[in-house]
Design an enzyme around this catalytic site. Structure first.
Site, PDB file in Angstrom:
ATOM      1  N   GLY A  15       2.311  -1.465   2.419  1.00  0.00           N
ATOM      2  CA  GLY A  15       2.739  -1.277   3.802  1.00  0.00           C
ATOM      3  C   GLY A  15       4.184  -0.860   3.879  1.00  0.00           C
ATOM      4  CG  ASP A 145       4.356  -9.735   4.188  1.00  0.00           C
ATOM      5  OD1 ASP A 145       4.517  -9.613   5.411  1.00  0.00           O
ATOM      6  OD2 ASP A 145       3.340  -9.326   3.592  1.00  0.00           O
ATOM      7  CG  MET A 189       2.657  -7.790  10.761  1.00  0.00           C
ATOM      8  SD  MET A 189       3.182  -6.191  10.085  1.00  0.00           S
ATOM      9  CE  MET A 189       2.001  -5.081  10.862  1.00  0.00           C
ATOM     10  CD  GLU A 246      -0.772 -10.538   9.708  1.00  0.00           C
ATOM     11  OE1 GLU A 246      -1.477  -9.734  10.328  1.00  0.00           O
ATOM     12  OE2 GLU A 246      -0.151 -10.230   8.672  1.00  0.00           O
TER      13      GLU A 246
END
Lengths: 413, 413
Positions: A15, A145, A189, A246
């Site tokens: 990503g 992340d 996220m 999420e």
């Protein structure tokens, strides 16, 4: 440690982030200066581009555009989600890579990505070494992340954190304007690590902390959530801002969004998430009768380069440059990482970590930073993250809008 | 035209914007300087605050904070959605307002809002005049929807437009990184007017126009939409970015999101919309098997003050100041509006429009600007909107995050 002469192949994977191209800029600009690097290639769509011999000649790009990459979000070369099999099971892809490397005399291979990409990079590194093919392999980390092992933080995290904190502040003001009840559930996220969700807590430093924060590191209890919201509303004029990851799961390990709908799975078999905010907002509406809003920060949190952190942009650029310098000096099989120096003043040192240590180990938010019975994060998180989101660095404006890099992308034949 | 001496009451109404407080700053700073204005009051939650005698003494605020209002999103005084009945039907509220105005010697009443608020303002103006109570009443416009009649554009629109164009550019880059199919449906606010959705077209000036744009001014055909997306995908490596208004309806007049779920209604009886992007993204997934993403720009598009347009912030501030100056000079029953001067260089003149002309008339996007059989907007829109989004104006950073105004909000007893 071998000083090699040959081409450099750089590829982006996983990503995208707001600053992933800043690493690309660092790699390209440094590589183009190096005498040991004969050609600079950028693979189209990650490892797939290498396998299919689709890559661009970076020396054909304008230096002005390469510099603009520093502030251009998303993966300029294109990305991929492709996990190599273990070479012991099936070495087809590895043999093909070796073939391509030999054909183009690729002696420097750089892979830019997160956990899965570092795993890919590690496997390639080991295969090339075992095959006796001299190639210095470097991992350049990136992931919003922030879950890579062995580095104080990950390139890309801070810019997403700055986006989230700023946006949560703005939403907090907006959601509280009426004198009627309002519960706002904001979704960030982060499948297994709550770093991004925790970033909403940074809004506290300017007095606009969310009321509730739920990370995926601890079990999520829907009934308790409803009670938490009711408690906040009772104290707070029927207003509540809750931020959720999420990836929150109940104690049986089921994703909250899956309780409502069966989710699709991505090509790695990860559950394809989303819709937690909407799900919880509807639930609260049903249980309280209050007006609610579910807001998903969606792609914006990872591509909002107009809110990038200068610290992040510069560190990420340097990570790319340092990877090149190290590889040219004979380093291989390593990932660039950040080590925070002790002391009050924020400063980092760039280090090299063996790839096998970086691959596939997830770093989550320390449980002791998750407080108030799982609905808040502590000031230790703020101390950790606040230095990372300092300063601004963004694309120049043209016509009042960002002028992002435009690459020619000329294929090597 | 009467030159009055007395208190000024300012109230904010309707949905907030990124710059609504800039008008408040303009009104307050100018009013505090005026000799004819004895007190400066800010009503808590719009007209409701006046009815309930809940308003703040603005002279007790720090000038530094009042200046910070210029770049603080959302309605700092609190807002309300409350529509006054026609005085001929029920004049209870009007009598109460008159009572409060008399009690506090309110001789200047300013209402800051959109269509419904200008209607409220108009009714109050007429009632006060009919009652023989001297009070100069001014409407200060605001609405991201840009649908007020009689003004070239509306305060707040340009900042939302800049947010939308910038964000669509970033999403376009992000959504196209993989070599696999991807259809992204982005939803913008605007129930009946497509100005905000059209703003996505501004991304074209830097080469990142969305592929499809659907405004609520024309009928939306779901089957045609699916075909449009397929056509774009066929030409464009299976990638498509479509931007839709929350208010798109089929030719029977049913909101697209209502085709799926029965929507709730707000206190004015407007259908409560949302979820169009998710609905259409799911539909495309079903019809094509492609990966899709529905993205709602939600509250962020109206509170993203970090992306405010300088033109908007300054004009909006001036609108507030000019309203005060005009009222002190005896003007009443007017709304401040913008008139664009002819010629290539963008320049506006501030004018005053009778309130009854501004109230309840919606200005939509000219049909001739909606092209390609209803799936795009023309360059005329760009010519119209691009000058409005120029320049940057935002809150100073403290700790790397915006430092918004913090008002003391001291109630007048």
């Amino acid at each position: 440690m071998k000083n090699l002469k040959g081409a450099l192949m750089f590829a982006q994977s996983g990503g995208p982030t707001s600053v992933i191209n800043s690493s690309a800029a660092g790699v390209f600009i440094e590589a183009l200066k190096s005498k040991n690097i004969t050609e600079v290639y950028g693979a189209a769509n990650g490892i797939k581009g290498v396998l299919e011999e689709k890559f661009y000649d970076i020396s054909k790009e304008d230096m002005k555009e390469l510099k603009l990459l520093k502030n251009t979000p998303s993966s300029a070369l294109g990305s991929v989600r492709y996990k190599l099999k273990d070479a012991s099971v099936d070495d087809t892809d590895y043999k093909r890579l070796l073939e391509v490397f030999k054909k183009y005399n690729v002696r420097y291979f750089f892979y830019n990505g997160g956990n899965d990409s570092m795993d890919t990079c590690n496997k390639i590194s080991k295969f090339m070494a075992n095959s006796g093919y001299d190639c210095n392999v470097m991992g350049v980390p990136k992931t919003i992340d922030n879950d890579l092992f062995g580095t104080d933080h990950c390139p890309g995290f801070a810019s997403a954190a700055k986006y989230i904190a700023t946006t949560v502040m703005e939403i907090s003001l907006d959601a509280k304007v009426y004198d009627t009840p309002m519960v706002c559930v904001i979704e960030c996220m982060g499948r297994h690590a709550g770093w991004l969700t925790a970033a909403s807590k940074l809004a506290a430093v300017n007095g606009l902390a969310p009321d509730l924060i739920y990370l995926p590191e601890v079990d999520f209890d829907i009934d308790k959530f409803v009670e938490d919201v009711k408690d906040v509303c009772a104290k707070n004029n029927n207003k509540c801002i809750a931020v959720v990851s999420e990836g929150i799961k109940n104690k049986e390990g089921t994703f909250i969004c899956e309780l409502v709908a069966q989710g699709a799975r991505d090509s790695f078999g990860h559950a394809q998430l989303g819709g937690v905010a909407a799900t919880l907002a509807n639930l609260i509406k049903e249980k309280t009768g209050f007006k609610t809003r579910g807001i998903e920060l969606s792609l914006m949190q990872r591509c909002g380069a107009h809110l990038a952190s200068k610290v992040d942009v510069e560190e990420t650029f340097n990570a790319g440059r340092i990877a090149v310098k190290a590889a040219v000096n004979g380093e291989t099989d390593k990932m660039v990482c950040y080590e925070r120096k002790p002391g009050k003043k924020y400063e980092i040192e760039y280090k090299l970590l063996p790839l096998e240590l970086a691959a596939n180990t997830e770093k989550t938010v320390p449980l002791e930073w998750i407080i108030d019975d799982g609905r808040n994060v502590s000031d230790e998180f703020i101390d950790y993250a606040l230095p990372l989101i300092q300063g601004e660095s963004k694309a120049p404006l043209e016509n009042g809008l960002p002028r992002f890099a435009k690459l020619k992308k000329i294929f090597v034949k």
